[in-house]
Design an enzyme around this catalytic site. Structure first.
Site, PDB file in Angstrom:
ATOM      1  N   LYS A   1       0.844  -1.196   0.000  1.00 17.73           N
ATOM      2  CA  LYS A   1       0.000   0.000   0.000  1.00 17.73           C
ATOM      3  C   LYS A   1       0.874   1.239   0.000  1.00 17.73           C
ATOM      4  O   LYS A   1       1.950   1.241   0.603  1.00 17.73           O
ATOM      5  CB  LYS A   1      -0.869   0.000   1.269  1.00 17.73           C
ATOM      6  CG  LYS A   1      -1.698   1.273   1.442  1.00 17.73           C
ATOM      7  CD  LYS A   1      -2.617   1.210   2.634  1.00 17.73           C
ATOM      8  CE  LYS A   1      -3.331   2.556   2.765  1.00 17.73           C
ATOM      9  NZ  LYS A   1      -4.253   2.612   3.877  1.00 17.73           N
TER      10      LYS A   1
ATOM     11  N   GLU B   1      -8.596  12.026  12.470  1.00 14.13           N
ATOM     12  CA  GLU B   1      -7.710  10.916  12.862  1.00 14.13           C
ATOM     13  C   GLU B   1      -6.820  11.232  14.063  1.00 14.13           C
ATOM     14  O   GLU B   1      -6.005  12.159  14.028  1.00 14.13           O
ATOM     15  CB  GLU B   1      -6.839  10.545  11.651  1.00 14.13           C
ATOM     16  CG  GLU B   1      -5.998   9.309  11.907  1.00 14.13           C
ATOM     17  CD  GLU B   1      -5.293   8.806  10.649  1.00 14.13           C
ATOM     18  OE1 GLU B   1      -5.605   9.287   9.525  1.00 14.13           O
ATOM     19  OE2 GLU B   1      -4.427   7.942  10.791  1.00 14.13           O
TER      20      GLU B   1
ATOM     21  N   GLY C   1     -10.084   3.975   4.359  1.00 14.31           N
ATOM     22  CA  GLY C   1     -11.283   3.510   3.657  1.00 14.31           C
ATOM     23  C   GLY C   1     -12.273   4.661   3.697  1.00 14.31           C
ATOM     24  O   GLY C   1     -12.640   5.119   4.783  1.00 14.31           O
TER      25      GLY C   1
ATOM     26  N   GLU D   1      -7.322  -2.023   2.336  1.00 14.60           N
ATOM     27  CA  GLU D   1      -6.665  -0.754   2.624  1.00 14.60           C
ATOM     28  C   GLU D   1      -6.712  -0.457   4.134  1.00 14.60           C
ATOM     29  O   GLU D   1      -5.739   0.023   4.715  1.00 14.60           O
ATOM     30  CB  GLU D   1      -7.459   0.315   1.854  1.00 14.60           C
ATOM     31  CG  GLU D   1      -6.770   1.599   1.632  1.00 14.60           C
ATOM     32  CD  GLU D   1      -7.700   2.571   0.883  1.00 14.60           C
ATOM     33  OE1 GLU D   1      -8.434   2.153  -0.045  1.00 14.60           O
ATOM     34  OE2 GLU D   1      -7.691   3.754   1.242  1.00 14.60           O
TER      35      GLU D   1
ATOM     36  N   ALA E   1      -1.970   4.797   7.060  1.00 16.21           N
ATOM     37  CA  ALA E   1      -3.082   5.675   6.682  1.00 16.21           C
ATOM     38  C   ALA E   1      -2.562   6.913   5.965  1.00 16.21           C
ATOM     39  O   ALA E   1      -3.306   7.605   5.264  1.00 16.21           O
ATOM     40  CB  ALA E   1      -3.881   6.096   7.925  1.00 16.21           C
TER      41      ALA E   1
ATOM     42  N   ARG F   1      -6.921  16.966   6.136  1.00 14.78           N
ATOM     43  CA  ARG F   1      -7.990  17.920   5.760  1.00 14.78           C
ATOM     44  C   ARG F   1      -7.538  19.316   6.159  1.00 14.78           C
ATOM     45  O   ARG F   1      -8.188  20.001   6.969  1.00 14.78           O
ATOM     46  CB  ARG F   1      -9.334  17.557   6.412  1.00 14.78           C
ATOM     47  CG  ARG F   1      -9.640  16.074   6.428  1.00 14.78           C
ATOM     48  CD  ARG F   1      -9.803  15.448   5.049  1.00 14.78           C
ATOM     49  NE  ARG F   1      -9.355  14.065   5.015  1.00 14.78           N
ATOM     50  CZ  ARG F   1      -9.989  13.015   5.491  1.00 14.78           C
ATOM     51  NH1 ARG F   1     -11.177  13.175   6.029  1.00 14.78           N
ATOM     52  NH2 ARG F   1      -9.490  11.816   5.415  1.00 14.78           N
TER      53      ARG F   1
ATOM     54  N   GLY G   1      -5.075  13.192   0.323  1.00 15.34           N
ATOM     55  CA  GLY G   1      -4.476  11.994  -0.247  1.00 15.34           C
ATOM     56  C   GLY G   1      -5.367  10.795  -0.029  1.00 15.34           C
ATOM     57  O   GLY G   1      -6.393  10.877   0.647  1.00 15.34           O
TER      58      GLY G   1
ATOM     59  N   GLU H   1     -11.781  10.434  -4.913  1.00 11.95           N
ATOM     60  CA  GLU H   1     -11.695  10.434  -3.445  1.00 11.95           C
ATOM     61  C   GLU H   1     -10.919  11.655  -2.936  1.00 11.95           C
ATOM     62  O   GLU H   1     -11.291  12.259  -1.923  1.00 11.95           O
ATOM     63  CB  GLU H   1     -11.030   9.135  -2.967  1.00 11.95           C
ATOM     64  CG  GLU H   1     -11.047   8.999  -1.462  1.00 11.95           C
ATOM     65  CD  GLU H   1     -10.537   7.650  -0.982  1.00 11.95           C
ATOM     66  OE1 GLU H   1     -10.903   6.609  -1.572  1.00 11.95           O
ATOM     67  OE2 GLU H   1      -9.763   7.648  -0.007  1.00 11.95           O
TER      68      GLU H   1
ATOM     69  N   LYS I   1     -12.345  14.593  -0.421  1.00 15.28           N
ATOM     70  CA  LYS I   1     -11.653  15.053   0.787  1.00 15.28           C
ATOM     71  C   LYS I   1     -11.363  16.551   0.720  1.00 15.28           C
ATOM     72  O   LYS I   1     -11.466  17.262   1.721  1.00 15.28           O
ATOM     73  CB  LYS I   1     -10.375  14.252   0.999  1.00 15.28           C
ATOM     74  CG  LYS I   1     -10.670  12.816   1.454  1.00 15.28           C
ATOM     75  CD  LYS I   1      -9.411  12.001   1.516  1.00 15.28           C
ATOM     76  CE  LYS I   1      -9.693  10.597   2.051  1.00 15.28           C
ATOM     77  NZ  LYS I   1      -8.659   9.651   1.681  1.00 15.28           N
TER      78      LYS I   1
END
Ligand SMILES: C=C(O[C@H]1C=CC=C(C(=O)O)[C@@H]1O)C(=O)O
Length: 478
Positions: free
Chosen positions: A237, A286, A303, A330, A392, A436, A450, A465, A469
């Protein structure tokens, strides 16, 4: 100072002077920190108050923490700084933090467990160990925590003032700087002049220019190259990001932007960091790490699906997210890596069995809460060293992903995907992953977003995606 709060602030200043004047008991600690903590009998907005007390170019950091009874902290000025860069920046910063708090003199008139544990340091770090290299990040070191001169803290309807100084003959105590700051604070608290959140300009001079710094096709091509690499190089990943630049017609107001963002994202870590002429702000869902005593909390967050205004569609999108094998892969890479990173330092690590859905204003995520019991109370900085970058924001395996990200992305992440937070007297506290978010200077803002790329990634979906974001911040610019 002639008002209700003023005597209390005068007393706090006198107490700080007293601590600074006391001869050192441990000769080996040169000029230890002195801290005074006082509970304020006022309902405060730490961010707005501390911003008003900021002198030009002074370090400033404000952080609001979602699930801690309205916890907010804001600090201004600096009486001590911890900075480090390079591969061992976290270990070096932890050693510097230990030296900085050794022998600290503390006068706290509060006895409850809720009182802030001064000395307190606020700061953060860049994604890359060596920090940023492009001029727009000049004001931000690779890793930097400051012991602010003045902090305001709110939690559970209560409020505290913390004033910190370096003992010896601290200039701020003798040249009147701190006294003037406290007078200004007393006037705001007593005079019914509590600052209100500034509004975004309702009629800007014209629409801003919004440009993807690298063409969207570049991002799609990077996703293709990343998935090709995964076939050959044992990469599982990699997280790839984009930068979007906003050029407004007049200087942007970072505080107004931050206040508008926190209204929209009350369940996120909302932060505003100002250094020199630059400001970095965001609303991150997060948590990187929270440590209280020997207890540690973190989350695997990866995700993503968009949201819908129609509740049935919104639920459906969430259900599809939980069942989507690509998103689960992921996500599970992140959960597994965090558990492995914590295993050597923890007695036990527990992960929720199934990921939950976390919904914020513009997107929904898969989230696995993780808790651990540490073997010893490692500082937050050392724990960050064990965890950062999680897959992440980085990838798996960590070093292989870190090696390919800069060339694939073609951008300088700076503090994006690093972390922002606070370290308390016991080396505990919390750090949020800087997501963000945007870097603002003058009339320019640089927004970052990202997403995790795995072998099954589709370039167009991943681009969409990043757009979803970016939808957290772009609307703020009109
Ligand atoms: C890297 C970002 O998000 C991370 C956090 C949540 C979900 C993510 C994802 O689904 O890819 C990312 O791992 C970002 O917002 O820039």
């Amino acid at each position: 100072m002639g008002s209700a709060v003023a005597p209390q602030l005068t007393e706090a200043l006198a107490a700080l002077r007293g601590l600074c004047a006391t001869p050192a008991r441990r000769a080996r600690v040169v000029n230890p920190l002195a801290c005074v903590v006082r509970e304020l009998n006022a309902a405060i907005d730490p961010t707005l108050l501390a911003w008003r007390l900021r002198g030009a170019g002074e370090p400033f950091l404000a952080l609001e923490v979602p699930d801690r009874r309205g916890f907010a902290i804001a600090g201004v000025g600096s009486v001590g700084r911890i900075a480090a860069s390079g591969g061992e920046r976290f270990e070096r910063a932890a050693a510097a933090w230990r030296a900085a708090v050794r022998g600290a003199r503390i006068d706290a008139d509060v006895t409850t467990a809720d009182a802030p544990l001064a000395p307190l340091a606020l700061g953060g770090f860049a994604f890359a160990a060596d920090g940023a290299s492009s001029p727009e990040w000049d004001d931000f070191a690779s890793l930097e925590f400051a012991f602010p001169e003045l902090l305001l803290v709110r939690e559970g309807g209560r409020a505290w003032l913390v004033v910190q100084a370096r003992t010896g003959r601290p200039r701020a105590l003798h040249d009147g700087t701190l006294e003037r700051r406290l007078c200004a604070l007393a006037e705001l608290l007593d005079g019914g002049r509590m600052p209100s959140a500034p509004l975004l300009d309702p009629s800007p001079l014209g629409a801003p220019r919004i440009t993807s710094v690298l063409a969207p096709e570049h991002f799609e091509e990077s996703v293709r190259r990343a998935t090709a690499m995964m076939r050959g190089r044992g990469l599982e990943k990699v997280v790839l990001a984009r930068q979007v630049r906003v050029d407004a017609r007049q200087p942007l107001d970072p505080l107004a932007l931050h206040c508008a963002l926190r209204e929209l994202f009350p369940s996120c870590y909302c932060f505003l960091v100002a250094r020199g002429q630059s400001a970095f702000f965001g609303a991150s869902p997060e948590l990187l790490v929270r440590r209280e005593g020997l207890r540690l909390q973190t989350v695997a967050l990866a995700g993503t699906a968009r949201r819908s205004a129609d509740p049935a569609v919104d639920r459906h999108l969430g259900e599809r997210l939980v069942r989507d094998p690509k998103q689960r892969v992921e996500h599970e890479i992140v959960a597994r890596r965090i558990a492995q990173a914590l295993a050597p330092v923890a007695l036990w690590v527990t992960l929720a069995e199934q990921p939950q859905i976390v919904r914020v204003h513009n997107v929904q995520h898969l989230a696995t809460p993780i808790r651990a019991q540490l073997r010893e109370p490692l500082t937050l900085l050392e724990l960050a060293g064990h965890l950062h970058p999680t897959p992440a924001v980085g990838g798996e395996p960590r070093d292989r992903a870190a090696a390919v990200i800069p060339a694939l992305e073609g951008l300088d992440r700076g503090w994006y995907a690093g972390a922002i937070g606070m370290v308390d007297r016991e080396g505990g506290g919390e750090l949020a992953v800087a997501l963000r978010c945007a870097l603002v200077r003058g009339a320019t803002a640089r927004l970052f977003a990202g997403c995790g790329i795995v072998p099954a990634s589709d370039p167009a979906d991943e681009l969409a995606e990043t757009e979803a974001k970016l939808g957290a911040l772009l609307p703020l610019f009109g």
